[in-house]
Motif scaffolding. Structure first.
Motif, mmCIF file in Angstrom:
data_model
loop_
_atom_site.group_PDB
_atom_site.id
_atom_site.type_symbol
_atom_site.label_atom_id
_atom_site.label_comp_id
_atom_site.label_asym_id
_atom_site.label_seq_id
_atom_site.Cartn_x
_atom_site.Cartn_y
_atom_site.Cartn_z
ATOM 1 N N ILE A 174 0.854 -1.202 0.000
ATOM 2 C CA ILE A 174 0.000 0.000 0.000
ATOM 3 C C ILE A 174 0.883 1.244 0.000
ATOM 4 O O ILE A 174 1.713 1.439 0.895
ATOM 5 N N THR A 175 0.692 2.091 -1.000
ATOM 6 C CA THR A 175 1.493 3.319 -1.128
ATOM 7 C C THR A 175 0.674 4.585 -0.891
ATOM 8 O O THR A 175 1.251 5.655 -0.728
ATOM 9 N N SER A 176 -0.658 4.473 -0.899
ATOM 10 C CA SER A 176 -1.500 5.665 -0.722
ATOM 11 C C SER A 176 -2.622 5.351 0.250
ATOM 12 O O SER A 176 -3.316 4.331 0.107
ATOM 13 N N LEU A 177 -2.823 6.246 1.243
ATOM 14 C CA LEU A 177 -3.853 6.050 2.266
ATOM 15 C C LEU A 177 -4.584 7.363 2.505
ATOM 16 O O LEU A 177 -3.961 8.404 2.721
ATOM 17 N N ASN A 178 -5.926 7.317 2.463
ATOM 18 C CA ASN A 178 -6.759 8.492 2.717
ATOM 19 C C ASN A 178 -7.564 8.248 3.988
ATOM 20 O O ASN A 178 -8.421 7.364 4.039
ATOM 21 N N LEU A 179 -7.303 9.068 5.028
ATOM 22 C CA LEU A 179 -8.005 8.984 6.310
ATOM 23 C C LEU A 179 -8.751 10.284 6.609
ATOM 24 O O LEU A 179 -9.018 10.593 7.774
ATOM 25 N N GLY A 180 -9.084 11.043 5.590
ATOM 26 C CA GLY A 180 -9.772 12.315 5.800
ATOM 27 C C GLY A 180 -11.170 12.150 6.360
ATOM 28 O O GLY A 180 -11.819 11.118 6.175
ATOM 29 N N ARG A 181 -11.639 13.160 7.096
ATOM 30 C CA ARG A 181 -13.003 13.220 7.651
ATOM 31 C C ARG A 181 -13.316 11.999 8.528
ATOM 32 O O ARG A 181 -14.336 11.337 8.360
#
Length: 777
Positions: A410-417
């Motif tokens: 995994i190279t990209s992680l979105n934890l927004g909101r």
């Protein structure tokens, strides 16, 4: 017919129009029965006569309707006009069944031919009136429209105009997966055309028609069923419309057929009994996974059916995945679906991206199953977990961060909101210390009330290899001072304090960035201070947009120093320093540099333009005038704004200046410009040449008195637009002497003598003015 023509454009209203239509219908059928081959054009009838014969004619028509009539093959123009004003009321259809269908059919065909000719003549935009498309064969209309290259259909009504994007509904744009048509004031006619066009679309997946005026009362259900079964649309949002029970029946038919629609939102409509019909339809559907009925709750059986549909859809999507992306946004509603997804994910799939955003129904057990499956997965590279409120789930973030202790793909992680809290912040920092493969991390719209943002920012900056992107900030490019990266737009992007700290650390190293837009972000005083401190060492950034006082002060002072250098280097008569956003801070810094003894103005310099710099009155202004006076500079432009002088927008407030500065202005004869006209025209003679208004001094320069105490040296604008002077008898001796001195007259003597001389000089001046004007005329 004649009466109808005379009443055209009279705004009669629906009731009167209905009455007229009834009268026309009765008279038309009555005369058609009496003389089928005759013409109606020569008949003349008024409202009274037609209404009196209405009952008799209608009764005769009903009694004779069963007999065979010699209906002409082609109706004349008057008969077509009668057909045009008829409405679709059931009783009138029964009465007119022998005459109306034939005429209406011919009229529809003729009208469609007219519309088709307009299609062929149009290039990219087709303009039609509401009456031209009313009750057309919309399937045929859409078929003909799809054959053209028209991009936009514009429908003009009496009170509004709406546009339908034909090219996007046709599928011309292969990248258009989601189409937002909300708040467009669409009605039933418009949405019927939209769905008729959708039948051929193989690209679009999401259609938003919320916040319109859709009722689905008069719509053709066949068109909607065909669009649902033939198009690629999987999600339809019809919330906040005017759909009633009849419209619910059409939607139920769309769900019952083998439709591609998986998500349907009909919340906040006018549905009552129709909810039961929708529930029954959902119980028998095999595709629907999400159905939002607003305040009306789904039946348990319908909810169970949709849960099974979601699980089946998830398994089918993962097992038969041929695309690189698995999009389960707003699909997985609970732990059962999450565990089913995790079970499919244990085996490596061809997919490299997973979107699990906005699935707030998943609890800790579901996330634990997902985390366990992802730890051993070797194909997923992009993971989107935004908008899941993970911070409100006990150990939710901690569980998911455990993925990155073992996963190396995994190279990209979105934890927004996700409402991340202090405990979650610690687990994020620890995960970044261990994992070396993550290159993109997004944590925007988080960390409200958290105190460990600095620690996370430092860990982001200390990480090796460096992150390529952190919450929209291109960290790697900024640290490497990429020459292609000269502007950075982070406005209204949800950045918080942690993003401000990261950006500040990047700016300390970067030497290529020129402009940063950081408006509409919540970073507080701490973020402002961190960015201002970073800009102390960064000399490349010239503009930093955002409501940040500390940053603004640093940049304005830097511009002030540059403006002082321009003073020193100027070799012309004019120096233009306008529109540099110096502000008061930059202006004071500029003057501070100019006050140095070794810095002299260019001897040729006579005018300085400091307009549009948002400067307010300050000590630096007085010092500038002193320096300008010593250098014999005759003109200083303060503002080119045509607004009220007392406004501070791009304006220098002159009125608060001290008495000393006005004396300097008067002594050295400076000319201060406000716009195209001078604010002060100061002769070396002193205060007598000054004039008083909103832009002039508030005290007399000769005696120091206020406006009410001294009427001598002030000149006020009269209503006629001329400049008038004060009353000599009320003027102090100093003011009388100043005025006489300005005119080159004798200034010695008592006050009474001075008053007489002033009065005499004004009379002479007035006579000279009148004589010069008469001679010129």
């Amino acid at each position: 017919i004649r009466m109808y023509t005379d009443l055209d454009d009279q705004f009669l209203g629906a009731a009167i129009a209905q009455s007229l239509a009834d009268q026309f219908l009765s008279a038309a059928i009555s005369q058609s029965l009496a003389d089928p081959g005759g013409s109606l054009g020569g008949s003349s009838m008024g409202p009274a006569s037609s209404s009196s014969s209405s009952s008799s004619s209608s009764s005769s028509s009903s009694s004779s309707s069963s007999s065979s009539l010699n209906v002409p093959d082609v109706l004349n123009d008057d008969e077509k006009e009668i057909c045009r004003v008829l409405n679709d009321d059931e009783e009138e259809e029964k009465v007119s069944q022998t005459v109306v269908p034939h005429g209406m059919h011919l009229w529809h065909q003729e009208r469609f031919c007219t519309v088709k000719n307009q299609m062929l003549a149009a290039k990219e935009k087709l303009d039609l009136f509401q009456g031209e498309i009313e009750n057309l064969d919309y399937a045929q209309f859409a078929t003909e429209l799809l054959k053209t290259k028209i991009k936009t259909l514009r429908i003009n009504r009496r009170d509004e105009t709406v546009e339908i994007p034909v090219d996007k509904l046709r599928g011309d744009d292969m990248t258009c997966k989601r189409l937002d048509l909300s708040s467009q004031r669409y009605r039933d006619t418009d949405v019927t055309i939209i769905f008729a066009l959708l039948a051929k679309n193989r690209v679009l997946t999401e259609l938003d028609l919320s916040d319109n005026q859709i009722e689905l009362e008069m719509s053709n259900s066949v068109i909607f069923e065909q669009a649902a079964s033939m198009s690629s649309v999987t999600s339809v949002d019809l919330s906040n419309n005017k759909i009633g029970d009849k419209g619910a029946e059409i939607l139920a038919k769309m769900l019952q057929i083998k439709s591609a629609i998986r998500s349907l939102n009909v919340g906040n409509n006018l549905i009552l009994d129709g909810f039961d019909i929708l529930n029954q339809a959902l119980m028998g559907t095999q595709n629907a996974t999400v159905c939002d009925l607003g305040y009306y709750h789904l039946e348990p059986e319908a909810m169970k059916v949709m849960e099974n549909n979601r699980i089946a859809y998830i398994k089918a999507s993962v097992n038969s995945c041929t695309d690189r992306k698995l999009d389960f946004h707003n699909i997985i509603f609970g732990n059962a679906e999450a565990k089913a997804f995790a079970g499919c994910l244990r085996s490596n799939t061809p997919a490299s991206e997973i979107n699990l955003s906005n699935n707030k129904g998943i609890k800790l057990g579901g996330w634990e199953a997902v985390a366990k499956a992802l730890k051993g997965n070797k194909t997923i590279k992009v993971l989107d977990l935004s908008s899941n409120m993970l911070g409100q789930i006990e150990n939710g973030i901690v569980t998911l961060m455990g993925i990155f202790t073992e996963n190396s793909t995994i190279t990209s992680l979105n934890l927004g909101r996700n409402n991340i809290g202090p405990k979650d912040m610690v687990s994020l920092v620890e995960a970044l210390k261990v994992n070396k493969t993550l290159l993109r991390l997004d944590v925007r719209y988080n960390f409200v009330g958290v105190g460990d943002e600095k620690a996370l920012a430092l860990q982001v900056m200390a990480r090796t290899p460096a992150l390529e992107m952190f919450s929209g900030i291109p960290v790697k490019q900024l640290l490497e001072s990429d020459q292609k990266m000269t502007e950075l737009d982070l406005s209204n992007s949800g950045c918080g304090l942690v993003e401000a700290f990261v950006l500040a650390e990047c700016l300390k190293v970067n030497r290529s960035l020129l402009c940063v837009d950081f408006r509409s972000n919540m970073i507080g005083q701490q973020g402002d201070s961190a960015l201002a401190e970073a800009l102390q060492t960064n000399n490349s950034v010239q503009y930093f947009h955002g409501d940040l006082p500390g940053v603004t002060t640093v940049l304005r002072r830097r511009r002030g120093i540059q403006a002082a250098k321009d003073f020193h280097a100027c070799t012309n008569h004019n120096l233009n320093l306008s529109n540099r956003d110096l502000g008061t801070e930059g202006f004071q810094m500029m003057v501070q540099e100019l006050m140095k003894p070794n810095l002299q103005f260019n001897g040729k310099l006579t005018e300085i333009d400091l307009s549009k710099n948002n400067i307010v009155a300050c000590d630096g202004l007085e010092n500038l005038f002193k320096k300008a006076a010593l250098q014999q500079i005759q003109g200083v432009a303060l503002s080119n704004s045509a607004k009220t002088f007392l406004e501070l927008n791009f304006l220098m407030a002159v009125t608060p200046l001290s008495k000393d500065i006005w004396l300097i202005i008067a002594q050295f004869g400076l000319n201060i410009q406000y716009g195209s006209s001078p604010v002060l025209s100061c002769a070396p003679s002193g205060c007598a040449a000054l004039r008083f208004d909103a832009t002039g001094p508030r005290t007399c320069l000769a005696c120091g008195g206020t406006f009410r105490e001294c009427f001598g040296s002030y000149r006020r604008r009269s209503r006629s637009g001329e400049w008038t002077r004060g009353v000599p008898e009320a003027m102090p001796v100093a003011c009388l002497k100043a005025e006489l001195k300005a005119l080159g007259l004798k200034v010695s003597g008592k006050k009474a003598e001075l008053v007489k001389r002033v009065i005499q000089s004004r009379q002479d001046d007035k006579e000279n003015s009148s004589s010069s004007s008469s001679s010129s005329s």
